[in-house]
Write a protein that holds these residues in place. Structure first.
Motif, PDB file in Angstrom:
ATOM      1  N   VAL A 172       0.867  -1.179   0.000  1.00 41.63           N
ATOM      2  CA  VAL A 172       0.000   0.000   0.000  1.00 41.63           C
ATOM      3  C   VAL A 172       0.904   1.228   0.000  1.00 41.63           C
ATOM      4  CG1 VAL A 172      -1.779   1.293   1.234  1.00 41.63           C
ATOM      5  CG2 VAL A 172      -1.814  -1.209   1.259  1.00 41.63           C
ATOM      6  N   LEU A 173       0.772   2.065  -1.025  1.00 44.49           N
ATOM      7  CA  LEU A 173       1.616   3.243  -1.163  1.00 44.49           C
ATOM      8  C   LEU A 173       0.806   4.515  -0.940  1.00 44.49           C
ATOM      9  CD1 LEU A 173       3.540   2.310  -4.450  1.00 44.49           C
ATOM     10  CD2 LEU A 173       4.023   1.592  -2.098  1.00 44.49           C
ATOM     11  N   THR A 177      -1.662  12.861  -1.144  1.00 41.42           N
ATOM     12  CA  THR A 177      -2.855  12.429  -0.402  1.00 41.42           C
ATOM     13  C   THR A 177      -3.480  11.179  -0.995  1.00 41.42           C
ATOM     14  OG1 THR A 177      -4.254  13.879  -1.758  1.00 41.42           O
ATOM     15  CG2 THR A 177      -3.377  14.792   0.301  1.00 41.42           C
ATOM     16  N   GLU A 178      -2.907  10.676  -2.077  1.00 40.48           N
ATOM     17  CA  GLU A 178      -3.483   9.499  -2.743  1.00 40.48           C
ATOM     18  C   GLU A 178      -2.813   8.208  -2.266  1.00 40.48           C
ATOM     19  OE1 GLU A 178      -4.007   7.427  -7.169  1.00 40.48           O
ATOM     20  OE2 GLU A 178      -2.950   9.341  -6.971  1.00 40.48           O
ATOM     21  N   ARG A 179      -3.631   7.199  -2.032  1.00 38.58           N
ATOM     22  CA  ARG A 179      -3.114   5.864  -1.732  1.00 38.58           C
ATOM     23  C   ARG A 179      -3.303   4.970  -2.951  1.00 38.58           C
ATOM     24  NH1 ARG A 179      -1.873   5.485   3.795  1.00 38.58           N
ATOM     25  NH2 ARG A 179      -2.939   7.099   5.018  1.00 38.58           N
ATOM     26  N   ARG A 269      -5.449   2.851  -8.586  1.00 33.39           N
ATOM     27  CA  ARG A 269      -5.398   4.257  -8.181  1.00 33.39           C
ATOM     28  C   ARG A 269      -6.546   4.619  -7.231  1.00 33.39           C
ATOM     29  NH1 ARG A 269      -2.680   7.559 -11.631  1.00 33.39           N
ATOM     30  NH2 ARG A 269      -2.770   8.962  -9.830  1.00 33.39           N
ATOM     31  N   GLY A 270      -6.335   5.677  -6.473  1.00 33.73           N
ATOM     32  CA  GLY A 270      -7.380   6.214  -5.604  1.00 33.73           C
ATOM     33  C   GLY A 270      -7.929   5.184  -4.634  1.00 33.73           C
ATOM     34  N   ALA A 271      -7.041   4.418  -3.984  1.00 34.01           N
ATOM     35  CA  ALA A 271      -7.471   3.332  -3.101  1.00 34.01           C
ATOM     36  C   ALA A 271      -7.783   3.840  -1.701  1.00 34.01           C
ATOM     37  CB  ALA A 271      -6.388   2.261  -3.048  1.00 34.01           C
TER      38      ALA A 271
END
Length: 354
Positions: A172-173, A177-179, A269-271
């Motif tokens: 998990v990156l 502000t995006e994971r 994206r956007g997790a």
């Protein structure tokens, strides 16, 4: 895929077997099962998730009028809190218990303030909390982007140099502000080639000469033509590798052949409640780290599932052992690890749901 508490590479290293190269889907399935089983064992989710959750007030908890038990919705931090449509300032509430930081299992109105819960038209969904939910948000720096992410819909990112070695499928990156969830790895040219006199097709030919050893990392997987190699040590500009890694075939390689490494990552994206965004070149990449014992148990559970499937979940007794012709595989050590993880990270009270 859900959030895993270990990576595919963790399990592959633990197995140290050619089996893993042909059965990455099997390893992934084992990781998914292990992660969900550990959540059920510990009665909590460990990963951080951004979101808004609603609570009734008054409710059936029987708590003090200034106290809201969060039950299974543990908090790492609060972004916004309101009750009955009225915003409650961050100075007017307390997160508890405060002795060790997150996870927080209850939220209390500061009795030295004028704030209060309630005030809505009905008790249903009166309290709204926007925040980061989960166990903890422990992170490790994992390098920087080697190329800008110019589109919010891009599904591949490149991480700078050897920093990618600490990442794996399931990591998990966080960038800004995006994971992001790592779903795969892609080989890219390192810009370096095989030096010296090349490599012979012998398992003991393990010294790889390169122009800049600092551009590589221990535990990084390299691709030279069709053979994969695991970097186990670096001395100056010489890499010591484990040949025919990951089920690839031992082969001869001439000097000057390009060296590739898995430094491009396929990502979702956007997790975890975040929004996909663009990111600039050299933006910092952070990796979320699950608790150590939880990671260890995830690897152990996944390895046990993979090896048990290969053995048909049974093993034939040796001559003279007597009894029936089959027996279950010994899982004493695994059972002990489960007990230790439950003791250290299990939730023992006010569970209500998972």
């Amino acid at each position: 895929m859900g959030v895993w508490y270990a990576t595919r590479e963790d399990v592959m290293r633990a197995l140290d077997s050619k089996l893993t190269a042909r059965n990455s889907a099997q390893v992934d399935r084992a990781l998914e099962s292990a992660s969900r089983d550990i959540e059920a064992l510990c009665h909590r989710r460990f990963y951080p998730e951004l979101g808004t959750r609603l609570f009734d007030w008054p409710n059936a908890q029987g708590a003090r009028p200034w106290r809201l038990w969060l039950d299974d919705s543990e908090l790492v931090s609060v972004i916004a809190l309101s009750s009955g449509g009225t915003v409650i300032a961050s100075t007017d509430y307390l997160l508890e218990p405060n002795r060790s930081g997150p996870p927080f299992n209850r939220l209390e109105i500061d009795l030295d303030s004028n704030a209060a819960f309630g005030g809505g038209d009905t008790h249903q969904r009166d309290i709204s909390i926007t925040g980061l939910w989960g166990y903890r948000d422990d992170e490790t720096a994992a390098g920087a982007l080697a190329a800008a992410v110019s589109s919010a819909s891009a599904t591949t990112i490149a991480v700078d140099g050897p920093a990618a070695a600490v990442l794996g499928v399931g990591s998990v990156l966080r960038i800004g502000t995006e994971r992001l969830l790592v779903t795969g790895r892609v080989m890219v040219d390192t810009g370096q080639s095989l030096g010296g006199s090349g490599l012979t097709a012998q398992a003991n030919a393990v010294s790889v000469a390169v122009s800049d050893g600092a551009a590589f990392a221990v535990d990084e997987v390299l691709l030279v033509e069709s053979e994969r190699m695991l970097v186990v040590d670096i001395a100056g500009n010489t890499l010591t590798v484990k040949r025919a890694w990951d089920g690839s075939v031992l082969a001869t390689h001439d000097a000057g052949v390009d060296i590739y490494a898995s430094r491009a990552l396929a990502v979702a994206r956007g997790a975890l409640g975040t929004t996909a965004a663009t990111h600039s070149l050299a933006a910092a990449v952070q990796r979320w780290d699950p608790p150590g014992p939880v990671r260890d148990l995830t690897i152990a559970e996944a390895v046990t599932q993979v090896t048990s499937e290969s053995a048909g979940y049974a093993r034939t007794r040796k001559s003279g052992e007597g009894g029936t012709s089959e027996r279950s595989m010994d899982a004493t050590a695994l059972s002990g690890l489960r007990q230790r993880v439950y003791a250290s990270h299990g939730r023992k009270a006010r569970v209500r749901a998972v």
